[in-house]
Design a protein around this motif. Structure first.
Motif, PDB file in Angstrom:
ATOM      1  N   GLN A   1      33.223  44.588  49.398  1.00 54.75           N
ATOM      2  CA  GLN A   1      32.019  44.910  48.635  1.00 54.75           C
ATOM      3  C   GLN A   1      32.273  44.938  47.133  1.00 54.75           C
ATOM      4  O   GLN A   1      31.389  44.619  46.338  1.00 54.75           O
ATOM      5  N   TRP A   2      33.479  45.347  46.731  1.00 54.37           N
ATOM      6  CA  TRP A   2      33.798  45.474  45.313  1.00 54.37           C
ATOM      7  C   TRP A   2      34.066  44.134  44.634  1.00 54.37           C
ATOM      8  O   TRP A   2      33.853  43.988  43.432  1.00 54.37           O
ATOM      9  N   GLY A   3      34.613  43.181  45.387  1.00 48.81           N
ATOM     10  CA  GLY A   3      35.013  41.908  44.785  1.00 48.81           C
ATOM     11  C   GLY A   3      36.323  41.985  44.028  1.00 48.81           C
ATOM     12  O   GLY A   3      36.619  41.129  43.189  1.00 48.81           O
ATOM     13  N   THR A   4      37.136  42.996  44.320  1.00 45.31           N
ATOM     14  CA  THR A   4      38.399  43.192  43.596  1.00 45.31           C
ATOM     15  C   THR A   4      39.612  42.649  44.341  1.00 45.31           C
ATOM     16  O   THR A   4      40.674  42.460  43.738  1.00 45.31           O
ATOM     17  N   ALA A   5      39.485  42.421  45.633  1.00 46.77           N
ATOM     18  CA  ALA A   5      40.633  41.981  46.426  1.00 46.77           C
ATOM     19  C   ALA A   5      40.867  40.483  46.263  1.00 46.77           C
ATOM     20  O   ALA A   5      39.951  39.736  45.910  1.00 46.77           O
ATOM     21  N   ASN A   6      42.102  40.056  46.527  1.00 45.46           N
ATOM     22  CA  ASN A   6      42.388  38.630  46.582  1.00 45.46           C
ATOM     23  C   ASN A   6      41.599  38.006  47.726  1.00 45.46           C
ATOM     24  O   ASN A   6      41.185  38.696  48.660  1.00 45.46           O
ATOM     25  N   ALA A   7      41.395  36.717  47.659  1.00 49.07           N
ATOM     26  CA  ALA A   7      40.560  36.034  48.647  1.00 49.07           C
ATOM     27  C   ALA A   7      41.185  36.099  50.039  1.00 49.07           C
ATOM     28  O   ALA A   7      42.404  36.039  50.189  1.00 49.07           O
ATOM     29  N   MET A   8      40.325  36.228  51.053  1.00 47.67           N
ATOM     30  CA  MET A   8      40.779  36.108  52.438  1.00 47.67           C
ATOM     31  C   MET A   8      41.099  34.633  52.685  1.00 47.67           C
ATOM     32  O   MET A   8      40.213  33.785  52.689  1.00 47.67           O
ATOM     33  N   ASN A   9      42.400  34.325  52.870  1.00 47.75           N
ATOM     34  CA  ASN A   9      42.798  32.927  53.050  1.00 47.75           C
ATOM     35  C   ASN A   9      43.770  32.796  54.215  1.00 47.75           C
ATOM     36  O   ASN A   9      43.952  33.737  54.993  1.00 47.75           O
ATOM     37  N   GLU A  10      44.406  31.633  54.351  1.00 51.42           N
ATOM     38  CA  GLU A  10      45.301  31.395  55.485  1.00 51.42           C
ATOM     39  C   GLU A  10      46.515  32.316  55.458  1.00 51.42           C
ATOM     40  O   GLU A  10      47.013  32.716  56.505  1.00 51.42           O
ATOM     41  N   PHE A  11      47.010  32.658  54.260  1.00 55.27           N
ATOM     42  CA  PHE A  11      48.147  33.567  54.157  1.00 55.27           C
ATOM     43  C   PHE A  11      47.798  34.938  54.723  1.00 55.27           C
ATOM     44  O   PHE A  11      48.550  35.508  55.513  1.00 55.27           O
ATOM     45  N   VAL A  12      46.651  35.468  54.311  1.00 59.01           N
ATOM     46  CA  VAL A  12      46.218  36.782  54.789  1.00 59.01           C
ATOM     47  C   VAL A  12      46.034  36.750  56.298  1.00 59.01           C
ATOM     48  O   VAL A  12      46.486  37.640  57.021  1.00 59.01           O
ATOM     49  N   ALA A  13      45.387  35.708  56.801  1.00 57.04           N
ATOM     50  CA  ALA A  13      45.141  35.596  58.242  1.00 57.04           C
ATOM     51  C   ALA A  13      46.453  35.496  59.017  1.00 57.04           C
ATOM     52  O   ALA A  13      46.619  36.137  60.065  1.00 57.04           O
TER      53      ALA A  13
END
Length: 315
Positions: free
Chosen positions: A286-298
């Motif tokens: 909701q804040w828009g402060t986190a790094n993008a959800m991408n393949e690394f995170v997954a």
């Protein structure tokens, strides 16, 4: 048996991990994460959260294989433990052993069984309350274990298993336009979720989450991890499902651990589950402060395949 609650289980007690690099794991949880040693025998160590009445919230066991040893939930009383064990056995669920006195710190009465994916789950009552304390303003250590998220390639079956046998209720579901339903948030008390089931390529621990005192302590804890060089996976941010904050880090054996706070408390009479589109940025953060959800995170969230399925831990 407790008749005042719609749930068979009261709360999440602890998450137990087996790891090859035992020494580094203990150093991480005590030196960085903020847990305290309450008991050890050299190859098994029990770790408490200072603000929690639970005897321990994490157990670390030395093993050549990395696995989730077990997830433990509380029950209101011994009669509930017996009733749940009887119902599971009658329905063909494999019990590790019948209910008995527990030999772990705090004692109590309980039993273990294998869920539909082969994880070892423990149900217990009458565990002694640990002497704990109020976490003070500015203390960036966990108050308690908040929730656990589990990966499975058969999430619909796993959600149905926990609903059927324990009355877990669905709070919200995450979906993706291309991938379909991806995560189910389940509650066993008024908290938005104590367990979530995620669609993944194999059975594994997705992450365990620890609640901090408030926003300031959560941010201090996040910063403490970053300054210590602990690998951050995702965050800081605030999820829409549960409305809780999140900062995810990797422990030395590759398990994802979360700092969180302000998980939503629901009104049973008025709450209706939502279907949330995970591709919308404000749903994941909701804040828009986190790094993008991408393949690394997954990939980090998928974890390694659990090597302990349908094999009970030795302790």
């Amino acid at each position: 048996m407790n008749t005042t609650s719609p749930f068979s289980l009261t709360h999440l007690r602890h998450v137990d991990l087996a790891v090859p690099d035992y020494r580094k794991q203990l150093e991480f949880y005590t030196g960085h994460w903020g847990l305290s040693v309450v008991a050890t025998d050299g190859d098994v160590t029990y770790l408490a959260a200072e603000g929690s009445p639970e005897q321990y919230v994490v157990r670390i066991r030395k093993d050549s294989d990395k696995r989730l040893d077990l997830v433990s939930y509380g029950a209101a009383d011994a009669a509930t433990v017996d009733s749940v064990a009887h119902r599971l056995a009658a329905d063909g669920v494999a019990l590790v052993a019948d209910p008995d006195v527990l030999q772990t710190p705090g004692g109590g009465y309980g039993f273990r069984f294998f869920d539909n994916d082969g994880r070892t789950i423990e149900i217990s009552s009458d565990v002694a309350v640990r002497r704990h304390r109020k976490i003070e303003e500015g203390e960036s250590i966990p108050v308690k274990l908040s929730h656990v998220v589990l990966n499975t390639p058969n999430p619909e079956e796993t959600v149905a298993f926990y609903n059927k046998h324990f009355g877990f209720k669905l709070s919200d579901t995450l979906m993706h336009p291309r991938m379909g339903h991806m995560m189910w948030f389940l509650r066993t008390n008024a908290q938005h979720h104590s367990m979530a089931i995620a669609r993944g390529p194999h059975v594994a621990l997705h992450h365990a989450s620890f609640e901090l005192r408030g926003i300031d302590e959560y941010m201090r804890g996040t910063g403490k991890m970053l300054r210590a060089g602990v690998e951050k996976i995702w965050g800081p941010g605030r999820h829409m499902a549960g409305n809780n904050t999140f900062s995810y880090f990797l422990d030395p054996n590759g398990n994802t651990m979360e700092y969180t706070t302000e998980l939503e408390t629901l009104d049973e009479d008025t709450w209706h589950p939502h279907l949330l589109d995970f591709s919308a940025p404000e749903v994941s953060d909701q804040w828009g402060t986190a790094n993008a959800m991408n393949e690394f995170v997954a990939k980090q969230s998928f974890n390694d395949p659990d090597k302990g399925l349908f094999v009970a831990p030795p302790v």
